[in-house]
Design an enzyme around this catalytic site. Structure first.
Site, short mmCIF file in Angstrom:
data_model
loop_
_atom_site.label_atom_id
_atom_site.label_comp_id
_atom_site.label_asym_id
_atom_site.label_seq_id
_atom_site.Cartn_x
_atom_site.Cartn_y
_atom_site.Cartn_z
CB THR A 149 2.58 -2.92 -5.40
OG1 THR A 149 1.47 -1.96 -5.45
CG2 THR A 149 3.05 -2.95 -6.66
CB CYS A 179 -1.14 -11.03 -3.00
SG CYS A 179 0.71 -10.23 -2.67
CB THR A 186 -2.29 -7.15 -2.88
OG1 THR A 186 -1.11 -7.51 -3.65
CG2 THR A 186 -3.15 -6.23 -3.76
CB ALA A 190 -6.60 -7.43 -1.87
#
Length: 179
Positions: free
Chosen positions: A7, A165, A168, A162
């Site tokens: 996350t 990763c 994410t 995002a």
């Protein structure tokens, strides 16, 4: 046992505003289990905002404990964070929880770690989770080189994280407090 992971939670404090945002992805190994999880929420009569990284069930347990501490200490964020950290260190069942909390009110921001640490961030910036380093780098660059609001910085930095990763996504939940 399979572990849920990944996350990105980011908090930015600028001028009279503090914002915490997080993505919505929940992954188990290499599978996306959910794309619209809500990992950021308001607590204590909307006076505190908090986000979590780590195991979902663990984080909800910590949210409940933290909210109870906020109630007990009449919304005193610092006292509630320290008391939760003390419990986390001394309670055997809590010590096994794998989560980090980012918490903020109008005056202060903290990371509460699984080791029972309460950490006040530098630069008014908190970034936790698998995409945290990417979000932190992006947010710091935006803080130092633009006049963007804290909310815009959080949204842009999480979007950058995002893109980098795999744990994410761009389904964001963003909460803010303004002074």
């Amino acid at each position: 046992m399979e572990h849920f992971r990944g996350t990105t939670i980011l908090s930015v404090r600028r001028q009279e505003q503090v914002v915490i945002g997080g993505d919505g992805q929940v992954s188990m190994n290499n599978i996306v289990m959910k794309g619209n999880a809500r990992k950021v929420r308001r607590l204590f009569h909307n006076q505190v905002i908090a986000g979590f990284a780590g195991g979902t069930a663990d984080a909800f347990t910590l949210f409940e404990r933290f909210e109870a501490k906020l109630e007990k200490h009449q919304g005193n964020l610092t006292r509630a964070a320290v008391e939760l950290a003390k419990d986390w260190r001394s309670d055997r069942s809590l010590r096994r929880l794998e989560a980090l909390l980012a918490v903020a009110d109008h005056k202060a921001s903290y990371v509460i770690s699984g080791n029972g640490d309460v950490i006040e961030p530098e630069y008014g910036l908190i970034a936790i989770g698998s995409g945290g380093p990417y979000a932190q780098a992006a947010a710091r660059a935006l803080l130092e080189n633009t006049d963007f609001s804290a909310r815009v910085i959080v949204e842009k930095a999480l979007s950058i994280a995002a893109d980098i990763c795999i744990y994410t996504n761009t389904h964001l939940t963003v909460e803010e407090l303004s002074g």
